[in-house]
Motif scaffolding. Structure first.
Motif, mmCIF file in Angstrom:
data_model
loop_
_atom_site.group_PDB
_atom_site.id
_atom_site.type_symbol
_atom_site.label_atom_id
_atom_site.label_comp_id
_atom_site.label_asym_id
_atom_site.label_seq_id
_atom_site.Cartn_x
_atom_site.Cartn_y
_atom_site.Cartn_z
ATOM 1 N N UNK A 1 -17.881 33.724 55.539
ATOM 2 C CA UNK A 1 -17.240 32.932 54.500
ATOM 3 C C UNK A 1 -16.184 33.779 53.814
ATOM 4 N N UNK A 2 -14.962 33.261 53.774
ATOM 5 C CA UNK A 2 -13.875 34.006 53.140
ATOM 6 C C UNK A 2 -14.111 34.125 51.644
ATOM 7 N N UNK A 3 -13.730 35.269 51.112
ATOM 8 C CA UNK A 3 -13.856 35.518 49.681
ATOM 9 C C UNK A 3 -12.478 35.789 49.090
ATOM 10 N N UNK A 4 -12.355 35.585 47.797
ATOM 11 C CA UNK A 4 -11.084 35.866 47.129
ATOM 12 C C UNK A 4 -10.970 37.352 46.838
ATOM 13 N N UNK A 5 -9.782 37.881 47.059
ATOM 14 C CA UNK A 5 -9.536 39.294 46.779
ATOM 15 C C UNK A 5 -9.659 39.561 45.283
ATOM 16 N N UNK A 6 -9.113 38.652 44.474
ATOM 17 C CA UNK A 6 -9.153 38.790 43.015
ATOM 18 C C UNK A 6 -10.077 37.710 42.463
ATOM 19 N N UNK A 7 -11.197 38.114 41.953
ATOM 20 C CA UNK A 7 -12.198 37.162 41.453
ATOM 21 C C UNK A 7 -11.900 36.766 40.004
ATOM 22 N N UNK B 1 -13.766 51.304 51.562
ATOM 23 C CA UNK B 1 -13.907 50.226 52.533
ATOM 24 C C UNK B 1 -12.587 49.471 52.666
ATOM 25 N N UNK B 2 -12.144 49.303 53.905
ATOM 26 C CA UNK B 2 -10.863 48.661 54.187
ATOM 27 C C UNK B 2 -11.113 47.249 54.717
ATOM 28 N N UNK B 3 -10.411 46.283 54.125
ATOM 29 C CA UNK B 3 -10.528 44.891 54.550
ATOM 30 C C UNK B 3 -9.150 44.383 54.973
ATOM 31 N N UNK B 4 -9.168 43.311 55.729
ATOM 32 C CA UNK B 4 -7.914 42.681 56.140
ATOM 33 C C UNK B 4 -7.697 41.438 55.287
ATOM 34 N N UNK B 5 -6.584 41.400 54.580
ATOM 35 C CA UNK B 5 -6.278 40.242 53.750
ATOM 36 C C UNK B 5 -5.614 39.190 54.628
ATOM 37 N N UNK C 1 3.094 35.091 42.632
ATOM 38 C CA UNK C 1 1.910 35.834 42.219
ATOM 39 C C UNK C 1 0.732 34.894 41.964
ATOM 40 N N UNK C 2 0.947 33.853 41.174
ATOM 41 C CA UNK C 2 -0.159 32.972 40.791
ATOM 42 C C UNK C 2 -0.603 32.048 41.927
ATOM 43 N N UNK C 3 0.333 31.575 42.727
ATOM 44 C CA UNK C 3 -0.035 30.642 43.791
ATOM 45 C C UNK C 3 -0.529 31.345 45.055
ATOM 46 N N UNK C 4 -0.024 32.529 45.315
ATOM 47 C CA UNK C 4 -0.263 33.184 46.601
ATOM 48 C C UNK C 4 -1.158 34.409 46.469
ATOM 49 N N UNK C 5 -0.725 35.362 45.629
ATOM 50 C CA UNK C 5 -1.471 36.618 45.517
ATOM 51 C C UNK C 5 -2.826 36.397 44.848
ATOM 52 N N UNK C 6 -2.843 35.651 43.758
ATOM 53 C CA UNK C 6 -4.078 35.446 43.012
ATOM 54 C C UNK C 6 -5.122 34.681 43.823
ATOM 55 N N UNK C 7 -4.667 33.924 44.817
ATOM 56 C CA UNK C 7 -5.578 33.146 45.653
ATOM 57 C C UNK C 7 -5.784 33.754 47.037
ATOM 58 N N UNK C 8 -5.369 34.991 47.240
ATOM 59 C CA UNK C 8 -5.527 35.657 48.541
ATOM 60 C C UNK C 8 -7.004 35.789 48.906
#
Length: 308
Positions: free
Chosen positions: A30-36, A147-151, A81-88
């Motif tokens: 399950x995908x998780x958000x980078x910024x919670x 720990x390295x993750x792929x966004x 930032x708000x539409x794309x990065x914040x929801x990565x």
């Protein structure tokens, strides 16, 4: 022979069916958000690397560029930032958990792009390191974690802390009905434009007349003042004032009794502009932006075909 082929085909189809059946039953991450954090929690964010830093903050319900200078923030970058990065998002299985591999993913201190997000109390909601090694995908790690993750989104390239990208190009936005008049002095003439209701009038030391409603020249002046923009500017130490040649002096009187002052200069082959006598910035302008003001009387008489 045909009977044998049918049996083999049936076995093959069964095996294919079993393959897809078991594959579909495999648990998917399950995908998780980078910024919670959601947009209502964010009050300030810092974007930085070893060379540059940009700080954007909410000030009186408006987002502003706070560092390296006070300015309006570019609305396109803010929306990104708000539409794309914040929801990565990302899959929670790490690709590596070794500090020795950080450089491999562009996540070492020398190359990483960092993002720190804070709330109104100054609490850090997220601190992320993004990296890219010329691959289609970006990688990231949480600050203090190897720990390295792929966004799943491409962030590294566009989020860079370049002032020209984050500063809004907008300088002035004046609507036609906010102005009483415009006084222009340039090397070949001087004239005054005055407004009465929705009509504009031209006057210089030789003649005066009503400007046709569909006059293109007047329309271009009003359009440029409604959205006066510059993407770059020079600091005073970059400008030799002794080499500046005045091109046009534009004074705008407003209905509310305030005013604006635009000075256009030529420096070598480059057009510069100061606003309201502030010489801390010399905006780099296009020739077309300057030429709209340096026109002769005759072109204000023309009427576009729509006005016939």
């Amino acid at each position: 022979m045909k009977h044998r082929n049918l049996i083999l085909l049936a076995v093959f189809l069964v095996l294919v069916g079993l393959f897809f059946f078991f594959r579909n039953r495999e648990p998917k991450e399950k995908l998780q958000r980078v910024i919670a954090a959601d947009s209502t929690q964010v009050a300030r964010f810092h974007v930085f690397n070893l060379a540059d830093t940009v700080v954007v903050a909410r000030q009186d319900k408006q987002w502003m560029l706070e560092y390296p200078e006070q300015a309006r923030v570019n609305s396109d970058m803010l929306r990104y930032f708000f539409d794309f990065v914040l929801n990565a998002t990302y899959a929670p299985t790490p690709m590596s958990d070794s500090a020795e591999n950080l450089a491999r993913y562009g996540l070492d201190e020398a190359k990483a792009l960092q993002l720190r997000v804070l709330n109104s109390s100054g609490k850090v909601l997220a601190h992320i390191h993004f990296g890219n090694t010329d691959n289609p995908y970006d990688y990231f790690r949480f600050d203090g974690d190897n720990k390295v993750y792929q966004v799943k989104q491409a962030i590294y390239g566009r989020l860079q802390p370049k002032l020209d990208s984050w500063r809004s190009p907008s300088i002035l936005s004046i609507q036609w009905n906010e102005m009483d008049g415009i006084t222009v002095k340039h090397t070949k003439n001087s004239y005054v434009l005055t407004r009465q209701a929705s009509d504009w009038f031209y006057m210089d030391n030789r003649e005066q007349f009503k400007i046709p409603a569909y006059n293109v020249t007047m329309g271009k002046i009003l359009n440029v003042l409604a959205s006066l923009e510059a993407y770059t500017f020079k600091r005073p130490y970059e400008v030799d004032k002794s080499q500046l040649s005045e091109v046009a002096d534009v004074k705008i009187s407003m209905v509310d009794k305030s005013s604006h002052h635009l000075m256009f200069y030529l420096l070598d082959k480059e057009y510069l502009m100061t606003v309201d006598d502030d010489e801390s910035r010399y905006y780099v302008m296009l020739f077309d932006q300057v030429q709209r003001f340096t026109r002769h009387a005759e072109v204000f008489r023309y009427k576009d075909l729509e006005g016939e």
